[in-house]
Design an enzyme around this catalytic site. Structure first.
Site, short mmCIF file in Angstrom:
data_model
loop_
_atom_site.label_atom_id
_atom_site.label_comp_id
_atom_site.label_asym_id
_atom_site.label_seq_id
_atom_site.Cartn_x
_atom_site.Cartn_y
_atom_site.Cartn_z
N SER A 27 -10.13 -1.08 6.88
CA SER A 27 -9.55 -0.88 5.55
C SER A 27 -8.79 -2.05 4.94
CB SER A 27 -8.62 0.33 5.57
OG SER A 27 -9.39 1.50 5.46
N LYS A 29 0.84 -1.20 0.00
CA LYS A 29 0.00 0.00 0.00
C LYS A 29 0.87 1.25 0.00
CE LYS A 29 -3.97 1.79 2.72
NZ LYS A 29 -4.85 1.51 3.87
N SER A 53 -9.83 1.53 2.79
CA SER A 53 -8.92 2.33 2.00
C SER A 53 -7.84 1.53 1.27
CB SER A 53 -8.24 3.36 2.90
OG SER A 53 -7.43 2.72 3.87
N1 GLN Z 1 -13.34 3.62 6.26
C1 GLN Z 1 -12.80 3.97 7.56
C2 GLN Z 1 -12.40 5.41 7.57
O1 GLN Z 1 -12.61 6.07 6.59
C3 GLN Z 1 -11.66 3.07 7.89
C4 GLN Z 1 -10.42 3.45 7.22
C5 GLN Z 1 -9.27 2.60 7.58
O2 GLN Z 1 -9.43 1.51 8.16
N2 GLN Z 1 -8.10 3.09 7.26
O3 GLN Z 1 -11.90 5.92 8.55
#
Ligand code: GLN
Length: 473
Positions: free
Chosen positions: A167, A68, A143
């Protein structure tokens, strides 16, 4: 002509390199060619040549890795999906990236993500949305959507993601692959561009539970550069599929009913029946505070991000926009042009929640709710070995369908955020299709129970028999 090595699973390829049957350089070259097929915007960078030396003696046997964007990789763009870090070349690599390279997983590609890991669809990426290989009109989740789409599409053999509130698990579910969010602290966060430090955790995104176990086994351990990291008391090595006889599965009523799409629930219930037929017991359980997890998360995560992102000021690294009107104007212009709308929204929310008059009312209260959520899990694990929920309340949604409504986007994390707040491990495995799109099954255990949940996941994976080949490019 040599055979197509990219159809081998990562574990199988690793075994073949170790036995001398496959050459690691040939394997890397074939994967490099696969990675060039990316028309999903899944990859932000890929290697332009085969590394001169590939460490093949280690446990991972030279199988290349997707990483990532937010992991620092020395000399390779590490931008966390943000314009403010566009083209940033770190002078060092994250501990976990170095550890995996040393164990025999050289860097093949970096993957696109939501900006600073804020999002559930990958549409918050400054470099364009990532596309779901199952349906090009839909999001891959976020994400870590680039990693999940790349693994599902066969652009990389396996990948690293990070999970702050879901995410790793949610994009894994939406792309039909496996994603493990480990116990908080079991993997070093050093060199991960921070979002919310008390929640962020790196983990594997793979095509199988065996691959996830193999990759994770080389990620854990105390790192002197991260004071929250610890040695795993029960390190993962080889995880045999567990015998499900007598395994007690708890199904929290709060996370498996209202708000979950019916096709997702059908797939979930069918897998619970499978688990029963393999000897497990399945009973309802309660996590009474779990419905408050989202509210607590959306105070705690923005509060921490507002502090972590203060470092992006146009002075130290990345973008600088200087209208020539002094320091304050330079900060303001840099940050308002460098950050996207979701990141700006969260910095403002977080700054407000931490401001002196409101700290106790918002941040303090959210932390108390977090403790109650943790205690709910402790109580549930007195009666159950593992907790099961759907990973995401819905299948992959259409691109653009939630971008104007942040609250409906936040609901994507309904089933994954409670475990993040409690710091406990959770895995998502493919659980069939609904409307032709992948569904995820989430299995959750107490802190450091990765061996247990991986074993149970491996048995259910075999019983479910998901075929993800339709997503391969
Ligand atoms: N979708 C969640 C957020 O926007 C989780 C994101 C994540 O786990 N990095 O905070």
């Amino acid at each position: 002509m040599s055979s197509d090595l990219t159809t081998l699973s990562a574990s199988a390829a690793s075994a073949k390199v170790k036995s001398g049957e496959v050459d690691a350089h040939e394997l890397f070259e074939q994967w490099r060619e696969r990675s060039r097929l990316d028309d999903l915007n899944a990859l932000s960078w890929s290697a332009d040549s085969v590394p001169a030396e590939i460490h093949t003696g280690g446990p991972l046997g030279g199988v290349p890795l997707g990483v990532k964007d937010l992991f620092c990789t020395e000399g390779v763009p590490s931008q966390s999906g943000s314009k403010i870090l566009e083209g940033y070349l770190p002078p060092y690599s994250a501990t976990v990236v170095d550890a995996l390279a040393a164990a025999g997983a050289p860097l093949l590609a970096k993957t696109h993500q939501d900006e600073f890991a804020m999002g559930s669809s990958n549409e918050n990426c400054a470099f364009g949305a990532v596309i779901n290989p199952w349906d090009r009109g839909r999001v891959p989740g976020g994400s870590s959507g680039g990693s999940a789409a790349a693994v599902a599409a066969g652009l990389v053999p396996w990948a690293l993601g990070t999970d702050t509130g879901g995410s790793i698990r949610q994009p894994a579910a939406l792309c039909g692959v496996v994603g493990l969010k480990p116990t908080y602290g079991s993997v070093s966060r050093y060199g991960m561009i921070a979002f919310a430090s008390s929640l962020d955790q790196a983990g594997p995104i793979t095509n199988s539970v065996a691959d996830a176990a193999l990759l994770y086994s080389q990620m854990t351990g105390r790192d002197v550069h991260d004071s929250t990291s610890v040695d795993h008391p029960d390190p993962v090595s080889e995880v045999p599929a567990a015998d499900l006889t007598g395994v007690r599965i708890g199904v929290p009523t709060e996370l498996s009913g209202e708000g979950i799409e019916s096709g997702v629930l059908d797939a979930f219930n069918a897998s619970l029946e499978l688990a029963k037929s393999l000897g497990a017991t399945v009973e309802p359980c309660h996590l009474p505070h779990a419905p408050h997890a989202l509210s607590a998360y959306y105070l705690i995560a923005p509060a921490e991000c507002s502090s972590n992102l203060a470092r992006f000021d146009g002075v130290r690294y990345g973008l600088r926009v200087d209208p020539g009107e002094g320091l304050d104007a330079m900060y303001g212009a840099t940050r308002s042009q460098g950050f996207g709308p979701e990141v700006r929204r969260r910095i403002m929310l977080g700054t407000y929640a931490l401001s002196s008059g409101y700290y106790d009312a918002y941040y303090g209260r959210a932390q108390r709710v977090r403790t109650l959520i943790s205690q709910d899990f402790d109580t549930a694990f007195e009666s159950f070995d593992v907790i099961a929920t759907p990973t995401s309340p819905c299948v992959a949604f259409e691109l653009g369908s939630k971008t104007d409504d942040p609250l409906s986007m936040y609901l994507s994390d309904f089933c994954t955020v409670p475990m993040s707040l409690a710091g406990i491990p959770a895995i998502s495995i493919p659980n069939g299709l609904s409307e032709g799109l992948p569904v995820g099954l989430q299995l959750v255990g107490p802190a450091f129970s990765e061996n247990r949940i991986l074993g149970i996941a491996a048995s259910l994976e075999a019983a479910i028999g998901f075929d993800g080949s339709a997503a391969r490019l």
